[in-house]
Design an enzyme around this catalytic site. Structure first.
Site, short mmCIF file in Angstrom:
data_model
loop_
_atom_site.label_atom_id
_atom_site.label_comp_id
_atom_site.label_asym_id
_atom_site.label_seq_id
_atom_site.Cartn_x
_atom_site.Cartn_y
_atom_site.Cartn_z
N GLU A 29 -0.72 -8.80 4.72
CA GLU A 29 -0.53 -8.97 6.17
C GLU A 29 -1.86 -8.93 6.92
O GLU A 29 -1.94 -9.39 8.05
CB GLU A 29 0.46 -7.92 6.71
CG GLU A 29 -0.12 -6.54 7.00
CD GLU A 29 -0.39 -5.71 5.74
OE1 GLU A 29 -0.23 -6.23 4.62
OE2 GLU A 29 -0.77 -4.53 5.90
N HIS A 82 -3.38 -5.71 0.96
CA HIS A 82 -2.68 -5.94 2.23
C HIS A 82 -2.58 -7.41 2.59
O HIS A 82 -3.44 -7.93 3.31
CB HIS A 82 -3.44 -5.23 3.36
CG HIS A 82 -3.29 -3.75 3.35
ND1 HIS A 82 -2.34 -3.09 4.09
CD2 HIS A 82 -3.97 -2.79 2.69
CE1 HIS A 82 -2.45 -1.79 3.89
NE2 HIS A 82 -3.43 -1.57 3.04
N CYS A 122 0.84 -1.21 0.00
CA CYS A 122 0.00 0.00 0.00
C CYS A 122 0.88 1.26 0.00
O CYS A 122 1.55 1.53 -0.98
CB CYS A 122 -0.96 -0.05 1.17
SG CYS A 122 -2.39 1.04 0.96
#
Lengths: 229, 79
Positions: A205, A203, A86
């Site tokens: 994660e 994302h 990002c």
């Protein structure tokens, strides 16, 4: 494999990355302060999401000149692994570690939702644990995630299979409707020429723990671990 | 000291989605035929006056104030 997660003023996905690496993957990880130049012996640097330096002027423009990024540039030039998510992707583009740039989403909205990504090249350090042609469900959360680059750059990315993920329908087919931000060629993530630097807007994660609704993002981290084992 | 006015705009080839929204708002307000609305950034600087001020500002523009991949810039030095 030791990870380093950079903290800029305004980073807000640094703890998500730290959690995924430490608690989900069980790997050593340390935070790296933006004003330091010591990468603390990390084998992979994560440039996390957020709004580094408030995204003033342009996303990632100020972060590029922080002391830690000159260390990251040297590290990447020597083959070190760098993952930008990002805002981290924006920082890597501004740093010229990756080509192109990220601009305002076509629809002007900040978009926060689950999207599907089609894996386009599963023979890289960041994607080797993903089945060929598989789609991953990973969330996006950005206002300026439209990937743009000039024609020669796009051609080079396509020909060298440096587009690692494209926004797609759940069945893996491509369409404009599946492209949340208007990115050229549905691009969600690209790698550098030597495939040791990878940036993506979604994302992973935040999608590495089944408790969060999808663990597909873990495959990107698992690939890196497998590659360096 | 000299004042410098820098304008940064998205390259013409790129869709300016902000400009597009403003354009349609103007049309809604009854301003017919408004076209080509582009939104940019304006940066003002005060810098030490010198002979190579133009080269210096150009460098600032290309290094930080604009991103040459997506933006064009113009500047004016007022002495």
């Amino acid at each position: 494999m030791k990870f380093g997660v950079i903290k800029f003023p305004g980073s807000n996905c640094d703890q998500d990355a730290y959690y995924t690496i430490k608690d989900v993957l069980g790997q050593p990880v340390e935070y790296l302060w933006h004003q330091d130049t010591d990468l603390k012996g990390a084998d992979c640097i994560v440039v996390p999401g957020g709004f580094s330096y408030g995204d003033y002027l342009r996303c990632g423009a100020i972060a590029r000149f922080s002391p830690i990024m000159s260390a990251v540039q040297d590290f990447a030039a020597n083959g070190g692994y760098v993952l930008g998510v990002c805002n981290g992707f924006q920082v890597l583009c501004e740093s010229h570690l990756l080509p192109g740039a990220l601009v305002r989403n076509d629809n002007q909205h900040f978009i926060c939702k689950q999207v599907y990504l089609r894996a386009e090249n599963t023979d890289t350090p960041f994607t080797n644990q993903i089945d060929n042609g598989a789609t991953l469900q990973i969330p996006i959360a950005h206002g300026e995630g439209k990937y743009v680059c000039d024609e020669p750059t796009l051609k080079a990315l396509q020909e060298n299979r440096r587009i690692l993920f494209r926004y797609a329908r759940p069945d893996g087919s491509l369409s404009d409707q599946a492209n949340p931000n208007g990115s050229v060629d549905n691009i969600a993530g690209v790698a550098n020429e030597t495939f040791n630097v990878f940036g993506l807007m979604p994302h992973p994660e935040r999608a590495a723990d089944p408790a969060l609704g999808s663990a597909d993002g873990r495959l990107i981290f698992d690939s890196l671990l497998r590659h360096t084992r | 000291m000299a004042r410098v006015k820098v304008t940064v705009t998205l390259k013409p080839a790129l869709l300016d989605s902000q400009g597009k929204v403003v354009q349609s708002a103007l049309t809604q307000l009854g301003y017919e035929g408004v076209d080509g609305v582009r939104i940019g950034k304006y940066v003002e600087l005060t810098v030490p006056d010198s002979e190579n001020i133009d080269a210096q500002v150009k460098e600032m523009c290309e290094k930080l104030l604009s991103n040459p991949v997506i933006e064009d810039y113009q500047f004016e030095v007022i002495r």
